[in-house]
Design a protein around this motif. Structure first.
Motif, PDB file in Angstrom:
ATOM      1  N   ILE A 126       3.632  22.722  19.775  1.00  0.00           N
ATOM      2  CA  ILE A 126       2.730  22.332  18.689  1.00  0.00           C
ATOM      3  C   ILE A 126       2.045  23.537  18.029  1.00  0.00           C
ATOM      4  O   ILE A 126       1.789  23.526  16.820  1.00  0.00           O
ATOM      5  N   THR A 127       1.780  24.566  18.781  1.00  0.00           N
ATOM      6  CA  THR A 127       1.074  25.727  18.241  1.00  0.00           C
ATOM      7  C   THR A 127       1.783  26.271  16.998  1.00  0.00           C
ATOM      8  O   THR A 127       3.000  26.504  17.017  1.00  0.00           O
ATOM      9  N   ASN A 128       1.003  26.445  15.942  1.00  0.00           N
ATOM     10  CA  ASN A 128       1.466  27.000  14.647  1.00  0.00           C
ATOM     11  C   ASN A 128       2.392  26.073  13.862  1.00  0.00           C
ATOM     12  O   ASN A 128       2.825  26.432  12.767  1.00  0.00           O
ATOM     13  N   LYS A 129       2.708  24.902  14.398  1.00  0.00           N
ATOM     14  CA  LYS A 129       3.556  23.976  13.656  1.00  0.00           C
ATOM     15  C   LYS A 129       2.753  23.303  12.534  1.00  0.00           C
ATOM     16  O   LYS A 129       1.555  23.024  12.679  1.00  0.00           O
ATOM     17  N   VAL A 130       3.428  23.044  11.409  1.00  0.00           N
ATOM     18  CA  VAL A 130       2.797  22.388  10.263  1.00  0.00           C
ATOM     19  C   VAL A 130       2.910  20.878  10.449  1.00  0.00           C
ATOM     20  O   VAL A 130       4.014  20.323  10.432  1.00  0.00           O
ATOM     21  N   ILE A 131       1.772  20.226  10.629  1.00  0.00           N
ATOM     22  CA  ILE A 131       1.735  18.789  10.897  1.00  0.00           C
ATOM     23  C   ILE A 131       0.940  18.080   9.801  1.00  0.00           C
ATOM     24  O   ILE A 131      -0.221  18.419   9.544  1.00  0.00           O
ATOM     25  N   ILE A 132       1.565  17.104   9.176  1.00  0.00           N
ATOM     26  CA  ILE A 132       0.894  16.280   8.162  1.00  0.00           C
ATOM     27  C   ILE A 132       0.398  15.004   8.824  1.00  0.00           C
ATOM     28  O   ILE A 132       1.146  14.344   9.555  1.00  0.00           O
ATOM     29  N   ILE A 133      -0.848  14.643   8.569  1.00  0.00           N
ATOM     30  CA  ILE A 133      -1.404  13.392   9.079  1.00  0.00           C
ATOM     31  C   ILE A 133      -1.994  12.620   7.902  1.00  0.00           C
ATOM     32  O   ILE A 133      -2.913  13.105   7.242  1.00  0.00           O
ATOM     33  N   THR A 134      -1.457  11.445   7.629  1.00  0.00           N
ATOM     34  CA  THR A 134      -2.044  10.601   6.578  1.00  0.00           C
ATOM     35  C   THR A 134      -3.127   9.716   7.191  1.00  0.00           C
ATOM     36  O   THR A 134      -3.108   9.431   8.392  1.00  0.00           O
ATOM     37  N   GLY A 135      -4.071   9.301   6.377  1.00  0.00           N
ATOM     38  CA  GLY A 135      -5.197   8.533   6.905  1.00  0.00           C
ATOM     39  C   GLY A 135      -6.009   9.347   7.884  1.00  0.00           C
ATOM     40  O   GLY A 135      -6.477   8.851   8.917  1.00  0.00           O
ATOM     41  N   ALA A 136      -6.197  10.624   7.554  1.00  0.00           N
ATOM     42  CA  ALA A 136      -6.812  11.566   8.499  1.00  0.00           C
ATOM     43  C   ALA A 136      -8.334  11.621   8.420  1.00  0.00           C
ATOM     44  O   ALA A 136      -8.959  12.360   9.180  1.00  0.00           O
ATOM     45  N   ALA A 137      -8.950  10.859   7.531  1.00  0.00           N
ATOM     46  CA  ALA A 137     -10.391  10.994   7.308  1.00  0.00           C
ATOM     47  C   ALA A 137     -11.231  10.498   8.478  1.00  0.00           C
ATOM     48  O   ALA A 137     -12.340  10.976   8.701  1.00  0.00           O
ATOM     49  N   GLN A 138     -10.689   9.537   9.241  1.00  0.00           N
ATOM     50  CA  GLN A 138     -11.480   8.977  10.329  1.00  0.00           C
ATOM     51  C   GLN A 138     -10.562   8.280  11.328  1.00  0.00           C
ATOM     52  O   GLN A 138      -9.341   8.281  11.177  1.00  0.00           O
ATOM     53  N   GLY A 139     -11.143   7.693  12.354  1.00  0.00           N
ATOM     54  CA  GLY A 139     -10.390   6.883  13.303  1.00  0.00           C
ATOM     55  C   GLY A 139      -9.262   7.621  13.994  1.00  0.00           C
ATOM     56  O   GLY A 139      -9.418   8.756  14.462  1.00  0.00           O
ATOM     57  N   LEU A 140      -8.112   6.979  14.072  1.00  0.00           N
ATOM     58  CA  LEU A 140      -6.963   7.557  14.764  1.00  0.00           C
ATOM     59  C   LEU A 140      -6.513   8.862  14.120  1.00  0.00           C
ATOM     60  O   LEU A 140      -6.133   9.812  14.815  1.00  0.00           O
ATOM     61  N   GLY A 141      -6.542   8.904  12.796  1.00  0.00           N
ATOM     62  CA  GLY A 141      -6.113  10.104  12.099  1.00  0.00           C
ATOM     63  C   GLY A 141      -6.958  11.310  12.449  1.00  0.00           C
ATOM     64  O   GLY A 141      -6.433  12.409  12.698  1.00  0.00           O
ATOM     65  N   ARG A 142      -8.257  11.119  12.495  1.00  0.00           N
ATOM     66  CA  ARG A 142      -9.140  12.231  12.855  1.00  0.00           C
ATOM     67  C   ARG A 142      -8.934  12.654  14.303  1.00  0.00           C
ATOM     68  O   ARG A 142      -8.904  13.850  14.611  1.00  0.00           O
TER      69      ARG A 142
END
Length: 253
Positions: free
Chosen positions: A3-19
């Protein structure tokens, strides 16, 4: 995948599971592209991730809009130089009974707008983001992972015709993509959370919350970080693809 340095996109990241997922991956020093429509809360999530020393950037986008999603993935690919993982987490609820009957008469129905809005975000949004992510990965010959957030409601749940249909669709897409994209080194998996303690459940009436929790064999709701831990497992296990991780405390609808 390391995972280190990998580019990860997370949608719905503002709160909850995404955060929760963003913060867990920030501790691994991932490079995070955090997506939502709630700019204020998304800014908070970015700040939390940066506090762990991770590189995190916010992107405002409507996952249900094709042009918005195409632009989003172009921006992210240009900004970070490529994409390694996508977590399709954005979702909404518009719960209602299919038909509501009182004294033998129909008094309400799930509207087409309530159906369509959930399908647009929870299923079409997942399709659009998954398609554009796979496109960028293949173009750059960069293997990666796509994780779709489903739900135990995919089996069917009273008052959630729209949500259950979308979450069942999320699993079907997961299996299909895992088969189609494996030749490009792209894995795809899903997570099906049960009842998780988030902002949404915190707003429930205490008696409703107690009744719901009493049905869970482990006797409690899950935490957002326990879902993030499942996502971490999927990213790190290079032989896991085309399957669903159920994180539900042994509860079944």
């Amino acid at each position: 995948m390391e995972i280190t340095n990998k580019v990860i996109i997370i949608t719905g990241a503002a709160q909850g599971l995404g955060r929760a997922m963003a913060e867990r991956f920030a501790k691994h020093q991932a490079q995070l592209a955090l997506v939502d429509l709630n700019e204020d809360k998304l800014t908070e999530t970015v700040a939390h991730c940066q506090a762990f020393g991770a590189k995190a950037s916010s992107f405002i986008a409507n996952v249900a809009d094709e042009t918005s999603v195409e632009d989003l993935f172009e921006q992210i690919s240009h900004h970070f130089g490529g994409i390694d993982a996508l977590i399709n987490n954005a979702g909404i609820l518009r719960d209602r009974m299919l038909v509501k009957v009182k004294d033998g008469k129909i008094v309400n129905k799930m509207s087409l707008a309530e159906w369509q809005s959930v399908i647009d975000v929870n299923l079409t949004g997942l399709f659009l983001c998954g398609r554009e992510c796979a496109t960028k990965m293949i173009e750059k010959q960069r293997p990666g992972v796509i994780i779709n957030i489903s739900s135990i409601a995919r089996a069917g749940n009273i008052g959630q015709t729209n949500y259950a249909a979308a979450k069942a669709g999320a699993v079907s897409l997961t299996v299909t993509w895992a088969k189609e994209l494996a030749r490009y080194g792209i894995r795809c998996a899903a997570i099906a959370p049960g009842f998780i303690g988030t902002e949404m459940t915190a707003s429930m009436k205490p008696e409703a919350l107690e009744r719901m929790t009493s049905q869970i064999p482990l006797g409690r709701m899950g935490t957002p970080d326990e879902i993030a831990q499942a996502a971490e497992f999927i990213l790190q296990n290079d032989y896991f693809s085309g399957r669903v991780v159920e994180v539900d405390g042994a509860f079944r609808l």
